[in-house]
Design a protein around this motif. Sequence first.
Motif, PDB file in Angstrom:
ATOM      1  N   ARG A 160      -0.935  14.562  -8.238  1.00  0.00           N
ATOM      2  CA  ARG A 160      -2.316  14.189  -7.886  1.00  0.00           C
ATOM      3  C   ARG A 160      -2.516  12.753  -8.341  1.00  0.00           C
ATOM      4  O   ARG A 160      -3.039  12.483  -9.422  1.00  0.00           O
ATOM      5  CB  ARG A 160      -3.319  15.114  -8.574  1.00  0.00           C
ATOM      6  CG  ARG A 160      -4.713  14.861  -8.062  1.00  0.00           C
ATOM      7  CD  ARG A 160      -5.692  15.916  -8.510  1.00  0.00           C
ATOM      8  NE  ARG A 160      -6.981  15.683  -7.844  1.00  0.00           N
ATOM      9  CZ  ARG A 160      -8.064  16.367  -8.112  1.00  0.00           C
ATOM     10  NH1 ARG A 160      -8.050  17.321  -9.003  1.00  0.00           N
ATOM     11  NH2 ARG A 160      -9.190  16.099  -7.479  1.00  0.00           N
ATOM     12  N   PRO A 161      -2.115  11.832  -7.527  1.00  0.00           N
ATOM     13  CA  PRO A 161      -1.899  10.467  -8.010  1.00  0.00           C
ATOM     14  C   PRO A 161      -3.167   9.643  -8.192  1.00  0.00           C
ATOM     15  O   PRO A 161      -3.100   8.515  -8.652  1.00  0.00           O
ATOM     16  CB  PRO A 161      -1.031   9.858  -6.920  1.00  0.00           C
ATOM     17  CG  PRO A 161      -1.353  10.627  -5.696  1.00  0.00           C
ATOM     18  CD  PRO A 161      -1.764  11.999  -6.131  1.00  0.00           C
ATOM     19  N   PHE A 162      -4.324  10.192  -7.873  1.00  0.00           N
ATOM     20  CA  PHE A 162      -5.522   9.359  -7.912  1.00  0.00           C
ATOM     21  C   PHE A 162      -6.434   9.652  -9.100  1.00  0.00           C
ATOM     22  O   PHE A 162      -7.201   8.809  -9.506  1.00  0.00           O
ATOM     23  CB  PHE A 162      -6.325   9.537  -6.629  1.00  0.00           C
ATOM     24  CG  PHE A 162      -5.550   9.225  -5.393  1.00  0.00           C
ATOM     25  CD1 PHE A 162      -5.155   7.914  -5.140  1.00  0.00           C
ATOM     26  CD2 PHE A 162      -5.209  10.210  -4.504  1.00  0.00           C
ATOM     27  CE1 PHE A 162      -4.449   7.613  -3.996  1.00  0.00           C
ATOM     28  CE2 PHE A 162      -4.491   9.909  -3.354  1.00  0.00           C
ATOM     29  CZ  PHE A 162      -4.111   8.614  -3.109  1.00  0.00           C
ATOM     30  N   GLU A 216      -2.829   7.379  10.442  1.00  0.00           N
ATOM     31  CA  GLU A 216      -1.949   7.913  11.468  1.00  0.00           C
ATOM     32  C   GLU A 216      -1.550   6.852  12.482  1.00  0.00           C
ATOM     33  O   GLU A 216      -0.459   6.843  13.011  1.00  0.00           O
ATOM     34  CB  GLU A 216      -2.660   9.054  12.191  1.00  0.00           C
ATOM     35  CG  GLU A 216      -2.595  10.376  11.442  1.00  0.00           C
ATOM     36  CD  GLU A 216      -1.173  10.807  11.168  1.00  0.00           C
ATOM     37  OE1 GLU A 216      -0.396  10.875  12.128  1.00  0.00           O
ATOM     38  OE2 GLU A 216      -0.828  11.043   9.993  1.00  0.00           O
ATOM     39  N   ARG A 244       0.860  -1.175   0.000  1.00  0.00           N
ATOM     40  CA  ARG A 244       0.000   0.000   0.000  1.00  0.00           C
ATOM     41  C   ARG A 244       0.895   1.223   0.000  1.00  0.00           C
ATOM     42  O   ARG A 244       1.899   1.274   0.688  1.00  0.00           O
ATOM     43  CB  ARG A 244      -0.838  -0.025   1.268  1.00  0.00           C
ATOM     44  CG  ARG A 244      -1.903   1.005   1.271  1.00  0.00           C
ATOM     45  CD  ARG A 244      -3.039   0.460   2.051  1.00  0.00           C
ATOM     46  NE  ARG A 244      -3.645   1.523   2.822  1.00  0.00           N
ATOM     47  CZ  ARG A 244      -4.688   1.308   3.585  1.00  0.00           C
ATOM     48  NH1 ARG A 244      -5.172   0.104   3.717  1.00  0.00           N
ATOM     49  NH2 ARG A 244      -5.215   2.289   4.245  1.00  0.00           N
ATOM     50  N   GLN A 285      -1.814   5.683  -8.877  1.00  0.00           N
ATOM     51  CA  GLN A 285      -2.623   4.467  -8.897  1.00  0.00           C
ATOM     52  C   GLN A 285      -3.528   4.491 -10.112  1.00  0.00           C
ATOM     53  O   GLN A 285      -4.435   5.295 -10.167  1.00  0.00           O
ATOM     54  CB  GLN A 285      -3.504   4.422  -7.654  1.00  0.00           C
ATOM     55  CG  GLN A 285      -2.878   5.005  -6.420  1.00  0.00           C
ATOM     56  CD  GLN A 285      -2.468   3.942  -5.469  1.00  0.00           C
ATOM     57  OE1 GLN A 285      -3.233   3.026  -5.210  1.00  0.00           O
ATOM     58  NE2 GLN A 285      -1.264   4.041  -4.974  1.00  0.00           N
ATOM     59  N   ASP A 287       1.586   6.842   1.763  1.00  0.00           N
ATOM     60  CA  ASP A 287       0.860   8.042   2.152  1.00  0.00           C
ATOM     61  C   ASP A 287      -0.592   7.740   2.500  1.00  0.00           C
ATOM     62  O   ASP A 287      -1.322   8.603   2.929  1.00  0.00           O
ATOM     63  CB  ASP A 287       0.920   9.085   1.042  1.00  0.00           C
ATOM     64  CG  ASP A 287       0.414   8.553  -0.263  1.00  0.00           C
ATOM     65  OD1 ASP A 287       0.029   9.343  -1.119  1.00  0.00           O
ATOM     66  OD2 ASP A 287       0.393   7.314  -0.422  1.00  0.00           O
TER      67      ASP A 287
END
Lengths: 873, 360
Positions: A368-370, A187, A180, A332, A183
């Motif tokens: 903006r990886p999504f 938390e 996974r 992703q 990031d």
Amino acid sequence: AMEKMSRVTTALGGSALTGRTMHCHLDAPANAISVCRDAAQVVVAGRSIFKIYAIEDEQFVEKLNLRVGRKPSLNLSCADVVWHQMDENLLATAATNGVVVTWNLGRPSRNKQDQLFTEHKRTVNKVCFHPTEAHVLLSGSQDGFMKCFDLRRKDSVSTFSGEAPEAGRADGEVLWVCHRPPDVFPESTKKVGLEVSTPPSRPPRLGRRQACDSSPQSLQGLPPWLLSLLEPLTFSPHGPPPAGQSESVRDVQFSIRDYFTFASTFENGNVQLWDIRRPDRCERMFTAHNGPVFCCDWHPEDRGWLATGGRDKMVKVWDMTTHRAKEVHCVQTIASVARVKWRPECRHHLATCSMMVDHNIYVWDVRRPFVPAAMFEEHRDVTTGIAWRHPHDPSFLLSGSKDSTLCQHLFRDASQPVERANPEGLCYGLFGDLAFAAKESLVATESGRKPYAGDRRHPIFFKRKLDPAEPFVGLASSALSVFEIEPGSGSMSWFVDTAERYALAGRPLAELCDHNAKVARELGRNQVAQTWTMLRIIYCSPGLASATSLNHSVGKGSSCGVPLMNSFNLKDMAPGLGSETRLDRSKGDTRSDTVLLDSSATLITNEDNEETEGSDVPADYLLGDVEGEEEELYLLDPEHAHPEEPEYVLPQEAFPLRHEIVDTPPGPEHLQDKADSPHVSGSEADAASLAPVDSSFSLISIPHALYDTRLPPDFFSALVCDMLRFYAEQGDVQMAVSVLIVLGERVRKDIDEQTQEHWYASYIDLLQRFCLWNVSNQVVKLSTSRAISCLNQASTTLHVNCSHCKRPMSSRGWVCDRCHRCASMCAVCHHVVKGLFVWCQGCSHGGHLQHIMKWLEGSSHCPAGCGHLCEYS
Amino acid sequence: MFVARHIAADHKDLIHDVSFDFHGRRMATCSSDQSVKVWDKSESGDWHCTASWKTHSGSVWRVTWAHPEFGQVLASCSFDRTAAVWEEIVGESNDKLRGQSHWVKRTTLVDSRTSVTDVKFAPKHMGLMLATCSADGIVRIYEAPDVMNLSQWSLQHEISCKLSCSCISWNPSSSRAHSPMIAVGSDDSSPNAMAKVQIFEYSENTRKYAKAETLMTVTDPVHDIAFAPNLGRSFHILAVATKDVRIFTLKPVRKELTSSGGPTKFEIHIVAQFDNHNSQVWRVSWNITGTVLASSGDDGCVRLWKANYMDNWKCTGILKGNGSPVNGNSQQGNSNPSLGSNIPNLQNSLNGSSSGRKHS
């Protein structure tokens, strides 16, 4: 060499590319494409195609077919093709039979084939020219080897083996890796004390653990959510790969900036970095992906950045300048990544396509990886090759596909999922709370307010262009809040209170009505309270009292036409009404009363119309017309409806309800107000003072003699039914159902079964939402609708063990088949339990609820003495 | 009045949907960051994130709860062309201790070849059914024949809408008089002005969904659509979020009057149309009695709409996304939406100011 490079650049500066989004049909599916450095030609290669097309402004034009000769040779079955970026005449192809071929377009003959290297044993997946060295060609093959060719020689110069020495890794050792992206870690990760390498350079290694069997025993203590993410890296759990058999090479790419360096990617998820002078061992190796790494691409400007794409649907950007390869971005995508190409002049943009399922080409901003920044949806089958038309032009993308087309995509024609994405979420809660999530930029400042300018996505002029120079605004994020409604100020708590406090059965009708009216009034629902009172008056005049004491017996008496006793003992009624109205008035809140008055007046009027047909009642007595509920409010004629007509003598057929109107005390002035304006403007205080409560008393005290006529309760049922429908249409199904139950047979026959069932079902659904299970059950029980009452009989199965022999009981009551004893003995008092029986599911012992509760206060052991530590939920 | 409670959602990208469960005690959010989060309300009213997990490999557009009778079940749909069904697993003591719950994927519905833009469970009385719609213009209806087995879903119907679909809504009515019905909205932005809301109805005779109505007047892209909870009404109320907020009523014309066998005909009236958001309207949501409609738009505000006794719909409240009250053009800006009035229509016959005074 550098001079040549710069010439290309300046060439673009002189004449910008022109063209449009277009496509052309090929004879066969394409496997790969490559663009000539002049940006005016593209080569398409596939299993049975190898052609060069000229890219003109309006169309592709076939320029050259390189498949010549009668016999199709396997050497021409291309897996990959590459056009030299310095020599316009030089191409190389990788054949599926393992042959690497070079082509010289400068040859005068039809056959442009130049050199043939038959060194690989299996399919060659990739060929790559050195960016600055004219004669150096690199190939990577399924056989696990990479070969470097000097085009001036007949054989390869050097061979690189993907089988790298894997130092320090013992047999059977498993590396657990979390795939996974770091990031996304919650938390809490830090609290658990896991090693998550920061900054997130690579899959966080949780440490190497001996895993003799595959059970992750050594991972005990890790939280399950994390375990579910962990996967053993498969490189060595079953021993090292057999000698001589290396992992297949999927891609090889010369570094653009480092003369001697190239990167290679492997099916096992590894990426290797090589120095072309050191074929003995790679400079660096790291695991980049879970599963095959299909492609990689060096950043055209950032010398350290390498993008890799894998079957794990991710694109990762690595910083290779640091000591260890560091993952700087992770995108992703929705399908395995077959090709990745950095977009020219856009530092953070790259284009990807997939080899499975997904036919689209995406352009991502890696920050903006999504969400893809742009999407090209032209192809009908998987895209196999993508190439930016010119190394310094970000707007032209070429692609070849298995659907046998070659496309040119213009960036401005791309669809932009970012723009299409819904920026808000909204949901109403049960009690009237609202959950609202919105893009922060929309709620943060007034700048969020933008005027409506047609649809945001169309026409094209309004579309925000993806300007390469536009500074990145940062990751989009949403603000989530729940607007909680303050109790009492319109939350649904009235519904709960009402449901819990209403009495629906078990008492005389009059009491039920009174009780419910009281409940409604206390909750400030005056109209509902009035309705209950009206119902009481309609159905519970003293003459009817005996017949109405229970719900279901009324119809008979009246339908047989038994003469009713004089029905209005108004003195009985008056106090309740009087006090009630006084109460309302004292609160200065008469408005809903008034409205009720009106609507009930209408109802009555309706009835009048029907019943007085042919009678001599002056039309003036009608309180209004009957066309629509809204209308009636205003048609109410204060003159004629004047309640205080002292010598009011009814004709033979009495209409007692007309007088009941009078029970509700508004004075004439008040009515006047209503009639004047739908927005009641009269002050409440006025209304109160002008309408003495006592007036109602005087009115009601009409001589009994007036009423010694028949008054069938059926008389009202149409009105009551209308009223129920009215409440239902207004969303207050609670009232509809409650009245329906309380009145029972009196109205039931007048409402069709389907509607009743609908009301019941809706009300029960609402009750269950509020977890009012007892009320819901009561409603089910009291309903006469078969579809509803069977809800209670839906099979609930209890599986019970005998408390003596511990065997499952058969379904025949509480006597055990085997030991012939009653199983429901109280373990505390040793008596048979009738009623509530609680038992521990662990030892099957139990007893009276009270006894067990008391017992458990003192001891947690089973009262039967079986030693079990009983658990009750 | 409302009190805004802000929640640090900690999603890494836009949140596209929030959804309360049947009892209003749990909330699910979904985001472009490919994850879904489940929030549980504590005794004190705080919302705690009790689960957060990656659900898809693309933006998650919608998340929705199944009726609790079927378990703690969520469905999500995504840009990655799939919809998925999730179930909460109880008894993982490790998770419980940390206040976290565990959700497992029960099925992935992979029939769409384009982005799945909405997913909705059918009303409970229809059994365990699920509808999805996708950008390729197809509404798919799935059923789990065995409600105990959430892994088995069969594709029952494929309805072609011809237009890229953006949202669906089941008609919640449980009345036997009302056939199963689904409204579909399209955000197709191609210039041809086709009607963007279609309503399909199930026919017992043909065992298929057939188009019952098209709202011809809605020609702009539709972003959200919602039937009001029916609660025993004989007619249906449908809210549409497009460039403005619109509310339609659909009164079934009695069957006897229409030719038997065909889909029900409706008298359709537009009862309200508001452009107060002054921009795209993205979401509409009804309160549970179907008397108040909330809408949100590009202006970042939530507006509440309610009908008075004349069936006149009016704004009864404006909520700014950041919680601050809006003192704008509407005098009712601060007035209380008075959701609790038993008969909202009649209460609204009083003018707005008095109802505001009553509660303040």
